[in-house]
Enzyme design. Structure first.
Site, PDB file in Angstrom:
ATOM      1  N   SER A 165     -36.162  22.170  -3.640  1.00  0.00           N
ATOM      2  CA  SER A 165     -35.607  22.421  -5.145  1.00  0.00           C
ATOM      3  C   SER A 165     -36.274  21.421  -5.887  1.00  0.00           C
ATOM      4  O   SER A 165     -37.371  20.800  -5.508  1.00  0.00           O
ATOM      5  CB  SER A 165     -34.131  21.909  -5.107  1.00  0.00           C
ATOM      6  OG  SER A 165     -34.233  20.415  -4.637  1.00  0.00           O
ATOM      7  N   THR A 187     -38.990  16.096  -0.621  1.00  0.00           N
ATOM      8  CA  THR A 187     -38.189  15.522  -1.820  1.00  0.00           C
ATOM      9  C   THR A 187     -37.875  14.173  -1.276  1.00  0.00           C
ATOM     10  O   THR A 187     -37.812  13.043  -1.823  1.00  0.00           O
ATOM     11  CB  THR A 187     -37.327  16.141  -2.547  1.00  0.00           C
ATOM     12  OG1 THR A 187     -37.658  17.707  -2.806  1.00  0.00           O
ATOM     13  CG2 THR A 187     -36.726  15.609  -3.578  1.00  0.00           C
ATOM     14  N   CYS A 188     -36.891  14.160  -0.001  1.00  0.00           N
ATOM     15  CA  CYS A 188     -36.041  13.197   0.257  1.00  0.00           C
ATOM     16  C   CYS A 188     -37.058  11.907   0.809  1.00  0.00           C
ATOM     17  O   CYS A 188     -36.424  10.910  -0.048  1.00  0.00           O
ATOM     18  CB  CYS A 188     -35.314  13.641   1.586  1.00  0.00           C
ATOM     19  SG  CYS A 188     -34.446  12.396   2.390  1.00  0.00           S
ATOM     20  N   LEU A 244     -26.415   8.351 -11.938  1.00  0.00           N
ATOM     21  CA  LEU A 244     -25.790   6.829 -11.745  1.00  0.00           C
ATOM     22  C   LEU A 244     -26.516   5.890 -10.738  1.00  0.00           C
ATOM     23  O   LEU A 244     -26.663   4.756 -10.807  1.00  0.00           O
ATOM     24  CB  LEU A 244     -24.448   7.173 -11.103  1.00  0.00           C
ATOM     25  CG  LEU A 244     -23.423   7.990 -11.982  1.00  0.00           C
ATOM     26  CD1 LEU A 244     -22.114   8.322 -11.380  1.00  0.00           C
ATOM     27  CD2 LEU A 244     -23.150   7.202 -13.328  1.00  0.00           C
ATOM     28  N   HIS A 293     -11.552  -6.971  13.500  1.00  0.00           N
ATOM     29  CA  HIS A 293     -11.264  -7.849  12.768  1.00  0.00           C
ATOM     30  C   HIS A 293     -12.039  -9.082  12.588  1.00  0.00           C
ATOM     31  O   HIS A 293     -12.595  -9.497  13.716  1.00  0.00           O
ATOM     32  CB  HIS A 293      -9.750  -8.176  13.050  1.00  0.00           C
ATOM     33  CG  HIS A 293      -9.332  -9.374  11.735  1.00  0.00           C
ATOM     34  ND1 HIS A 293      -8.702  -8.671  10.492  1.00  0.00           N
ATOM     35  CD2 HIS A 293      -9.334 -10.674  11.829  1.00  0.00           C
ATOM     36  CE1 HIS A 293      -8.734  -9.843   9.717  1.00  0.00           C
ATOM     37  NE2 HIS A 293      -8.659 -10.967  10.575  1.00  0.00           N
TER      38      HIS A 293
HETATM   39  P1  FAD Z   1     -37.276  19.569  -0.060  1.00  0.00           P
HETATM   40  O1  FAD Z   1     -37.200  18.065   0.580  1.00  0.00           O
HETATM   41  O2  FAD Z   1     -37.454  19.652  -1.541  1.00  0.00           O
HETATM   42  O3  FAD Z   1     -38.666  20.120   0.666  1.00  0.00           O
HETATM   43  C1  FAD Z   1     -39.192  21.257   0.485  1.00  0.00           C
HETATM   44  C2  FAD Z   1     -40.912  21.255   0.675  1.00  0.00           C
HETATM   45  O4  FAD Z   1     -41.426  22.330   0.471  1.00  0.00           O
HETATM   46  C3  FAD Z   1     -41.329  20.278  -0.355  1.00  0.00           C
HETATM   47  O5  FAD Z   1     -42.059  19.188   0.017  1.00  0.00           O
HETATM   48  C4  FAD Z   1     -42.508  20.975  -1.085  1.00  0.00           C
HETATM   49  O6  FAD Z   1     -43.658  20.703  -1.274  1.00  0.00           O
HETATM   50  C5  FAD Z   1     -42.747  22.113  -0.071  1.00  0.00           C
HETATM   51  N1  FAD Z   1     -43.027  23.526  -0.602  1.00  0.00           N
HETATM   52  C6  FAD Z   1     -42.305  24.112  -1.507  1.00  0.00           C
HETATM   53  N2  FAD Z   1     -43.026  25.152  -1.776  1.00  0.00           N
HETATM   54  C7  FAD Z   1     -44.102  25.152  -0.745  1.00  0.00           C
HETATM   55  C8  FAD Z   1     -45.274  26.407  -0.319  1.00  0.00           C
HETATM   56  N3  FAD Z   1     -45.106  27.317  -0.884  1.00  0.00           N
HETATM   57  N4  FAD Z   1     -45.951  26.103   0.713  1.00  0.00           N
HETATM   58  C9  FAD Z   1     -45.924  25.050   1.380  1.00  0.00           C
HETATM   59  N5  FAD Z   1     -44.845  23.903   0.885  1.00  0.00           N
HETATM   60  C10 FAD Z   1     -44.047  24.393  -0.069  1.00  0.00           C
HETATM   61  N6  FAD Z   1     -29.772  13.758  -0.258  1.00  0.00           N
HETATM   62  C11 FAD Z   1     -29.170  12.992   0.432  1.00  0.00           C
HETATM   63  O7  FAD Z   1     -28.593  13.364   1.345  1.00  0.00           O
HETATM   64  N7  FAD Z   1     -29.049  11.543   0.403  1.00  0.00           N
HETATM   65  C12 FAD Z   1     -29.716  10.918  -0.713  1.00  0.00           C
HETATM   66  O8  FAD Z   1     -29.767   9.822  -0.787  1.00  0.00           O
HETATM   67  C13 FAD Z   1     -30.244  11.784  -1.576  1.00  0.00           C
HETATM   68  N8  FAD Z   1     -30.865  11.182  -2.470  1.00  0.00           N
HETATM   69  C14 FAD Z   1     -31.816  11.733  -3.630  1.00  0.00           C
HETATM   70  C15 FAD Z   1     -32.557  10.982  -4.337  1.00  0.00           C
HETATM   71  C16 FAD Z   1     -33.198  12.033  -5.382  1.00  0.00           C
HETATM   72  C17 FAD Z   1     -33.817  11.350  -6.571  1.00  0.00           C
HETATM   73  C18 FAD Z   1     -33.307  13.300  -5.196  1.00  0.00           C
HETATM   74  C19 FAD Z   1     -34.095  13.987  -6.322  1.00  0.00           C
HETATM   75  C20 FAD Z   1     -32.743  13.981  -4.152  1.00  0.00           C
HETATM   76  C21 FAD Z   1     -31.916  13.229  -3.429  1.00  0.00           C
HETATM   77  N9  FAD Z   1     -31.231  13.844  -2.144  1.00  0.00           N
HETATM   78  C22 FAD Z   1     -30.530  13.055  -1.306  1.00  0.00           C
HETATM   79  C23 FAD Z   1     -31.331  15.340  -2.062  1.00  0.00           C
HETATM   80  C24 FAD Z   1     -32.331  15.561  -0.792  1.00  0.00           C
HETATM   81  O9  FAD Z   1     -33.556  15.087  -1.362  1.00  0.00           O
HETATM   82  C25 FAD Z   1     -32.537  17.123  -0.648  1.00  0.00           C
HETATM   83  O10 FAD Z   1     -31.294  17.505  -0.373  1.00  0.00           O
HETATM   84  C26 FAD Z   1     -33.460  17.151   0.652  1.00  0.00           C
HETATM   85  O11 FAD Z   1     -34.600  16.947   0.227  1.00  0.00           O
HETATM   86  C27 FAD Z   1     -33.381  18.947   0.781  1.00  0.00           C
HETATM   87  O12 FAD Z   1     -34.406  19.139   1.620  1.00  0.00           O
HETATM   88  P2  FAD Z   1     -35.218  20.445   1.833  1.00  0.00           P
HETATM   89  O13 FAD Z   1     -36.253  20.392   2.928  1.00  0.00           O
HETATM   90  O14 FAD Z   1     -34.350  21.695   1.755  1.00  0.00           O
HETATM   91  O15 FAD Z   1     -36.305  20.550   0.417  1.00  0.00           O
END
Ligand code: FAD
Ligand code: NAI
Length: 471
Positions: A149, A44-45, A190, A450
């Site tokens: 998520s 997602t990130c 926001l 500064h």
């Molecule tokens: P994800 O990044 O959601 O990665 C999970 C991955 O698993 C996905 O790519 C998905 O395709 C894959 N997947 C799922 N199920 C399967 C499966 N069965 N087999 C294979 N692959 C699978 N956080 C910040 O700290 N700073 C920010 O500026 C920020 N901006 C954001 C802006 C937006 C618009 C959004 C929606 C989120 C933002 N976040 C930000 C939050 C951040 O994106 C998430 O906290 C972060 O991506 C979580 O990482 P993760 O690896 O847990 O999950």
């Protein structure tokens, strides 16, 4: 189906949590595979979250500044035009180069990247439906769930990512809507409200609670931020609930109800952004095949070492407990591999910064004033306004303040809350201070260059036990 050699670690999900764990596992000499279904790494990130949104925020700020904030700087510009297609291309270029960079890092560290969807066959075997067709089965000594998520849907409003959008649609609109209503005044709401308002949309944010910024933002800072965003043209309806939506007309109609018995009314807008939070994603993972249960919010249940009830299956990132933040996922990616490889790891959950990348930014770490009050923890406050900071004044960008909360007996830092220019960078200093158990006097007696914005941070710390010098 083909079966390959057994891995030390199989990671399902190549988001920040998963790809960091893959790199770290490679560095620890483990045989590791990371399965990602999206077609690109970074989750997602990198693909639809942190990175594309920050490209749009940065460039929309530039555009808005060129339109509205040059004359008083003695800069005269000619016709300024938005080319939305190229604006989006700039975002895509950043995203592509970063996701490819992550792919390179996995390769460099000997981690295998498998493009496909992973699901549990049993406690040690994962079936992968390959993106290119066919399937394979991999065995793992350890398995890590890092599936992230997804946006929480709003009941009764079908997301088409064109007129009713989540953040994914909101970072890819093909034209600037005349009107946009945002359901949820949290961080996504926001940040996206800022982007589209700067590009010319009339934006209204409807928030159920009495303050913006989502959970965790200090109330005083939230109010200050709202005042600034309102000045920028964003309209707010707080203590207001969206009851239902109707997409049958030319405009999307939302019925809204003031939360405490106010008058119901409706808002029509070209685009509606649903930004009421995100929920863990475990669809199609086959958790039923291994008897793993979720909590009432859909999170995978783990212990303090990220183990599920099946000890060699662990879980990190958005799909389990804690704030849904990329840097939290990153810390966990390192720690979980350290637990597997060495038996110990470390994440300090009391010391995870949050940043909202509006202009000015809002950033905080540690406890808010309302947190401390609700726990009857005594505190003292030091504040310093950016209007008294020389660099902010020079930059003609001096809205906001720094607020420091410290223990009245020991002077130990309890929380730092900033709304102001560069808050997102400045919070690193506060985070380091909190992590090392600094007192506010430690901060105030540290020499700061500064003229810098960081001097506002030093002076707010000073204001907890003495008088600030410049205010
Ligand atoms: P994800 O990044 O959601 O990665 C999970 C991955 O698993 C996905 O790519 C998905 O395709 C894959 N997947 C799922 N199920 C399967 C499966 N069965 N087999 C294979 N692959 C699978 N956080 C910040 O700290 N700073 C920010 O500026 C920020 N901006 C954001 C802006 C937006 C618009 C959004 C929606 C989120 C933002 N976040 C930000 C939050 C951040 O994106 C998430 O906290 C972060 O991506 C979580 O990482 P993760 O690896 O847990 O999950
Ligand atoms: P959020 O939890 O931050 O905010 C959702 C807001 O919607 C809350 O204020 C809530 O009170 C409100 N709400 C809920 N139901 C509502 C209703 N029916 N009507 C009106 N308001 C309602 O969630 P958001 O903004 O969707 O972000 C999701 C996650 O993504 C967050 O956990 C955040 O940490 C992460 N994120 C982080 C960013 C950053 O670090 N800069 C940027 C974007 C997202």
């Amino acid at each position: 189906a083909s079966t390959s050699e057994e891995k030390d670690l199989i990671i399902i999900g190549g988001g920040v949590a998963g790809y960091i764990a893959a790199i770290k596992a490679g560095q620890e000499g483990m045989k590791v595979a990371c399965i990602e279904k999206r077609g690109t790494l970074g989750g997602t990130c990198l693909n639809v979250g942190c990175i594309p949104s920050k490209s749009l925020l940065n460039n929309s700020h530039l555009y808005h500044q060129i339109l509205h904030d040059t004359k008083n700087r003695g800069i005269e510009v000619g016709e300024v035009k938005l080319n939305l297609q190229n604006f989006m291309k700039a975002k895509d270029t950043s995203v592509n180069s970063l996701t490819k960079g992550v792919e390179f890092l996995l390769k460099k560290n000997g981690a295998e990247y498998i493009k496909g969807t992973g699901s549990f066959i049993n406690e040690n075997e994962i079936k992968v439906d390959l993106n290119d067709g066919g399937e394979s089965v991999i065995r793992g000594k350890n398995i890590l769930i890092a599936t992230g998520s997804e946006a929480t849907p709003f009941p009764g409003l079908t997301v088409d990512e064109k007129r009713v959008v989540t953040s994914t649609g909101a970072i890819a609109l093909e034209k600037v809507p005349e009107t946009m209503t945002v359901i949820g005044g949290g961080i996504i709401g926001l940040e996206m409200a800022s982007v589209w308002s700067r590009l010319g949309a009339k934006v209204t944010v409807v928030e159920f609670l009495g303050q913006i910024g989502g959970p965790g933002m200090d109330t005083e800072i939230s109010k200050a931020s709202q005042k600034i965003l309102k000045k920028q043209g964003i309209e707010f309806k707080l203590n207001t609930k969206v009851v239902s939506g109707d997409t049958s007309g030319d405009l999307v109609k939302l019925e809204i109800d003031a939360a405490k018995g106010g008058k119901p009314e409706s808002i029509d807008s070209e685009v509606v952004l649903v930004a009421i939070g995100r929920r863990p994603y475990t669809q199609g993972l086959g958790l039923e095949n291994i008897g793993l249960e979720l909590d009432e919010r859909g999170r995978v249940i783990i212990d303090s070492e990220y183990r599920t009830k099946i000890p060699h299956i662990r879980c990190i990132g958005d799909v389990t407990f804690g704030p849904m933040l990329a840097h939290k996922a990153e810390e966990e990616g390192v720690a979980v591999v350290e637990y597997i490889a060495k038996g110990h790891g470390h994440v300090n959950y009391g010391c995870i910064p949050s940043v909202m990348y509006t202009h000015p930014e809002v950033a905080w770490v540690g406890q808010s004033e309302q947190d401390l009050k609700s726990q009857n923890i005594p505190y003292k406050i030091g504040t310093f306004p950016f209007s008294a900071n020389s660099r902010a004044k020079t930059n003609l960008d001096s809205d906001g303040l720094v607020k420091i909360l410290a223990d009245p007996e020991t002077d130990r830092l309890l929380g730092a809350h900033i709304v102001g220019p560069g808050a997102g960078e400045m919070i690193a200093e506060a985070t380091l201070a909190l992590e090392y158990g600094a007192s506010s006097e430690d901060i105030a007696r540290t020499c700061h260059a500064h003229p810098t914005l960081a001097e506002a941070f030093k002076e707010a710390a000073m204001a907890t036990y003495a008088k600030a010098l410049h205010f």
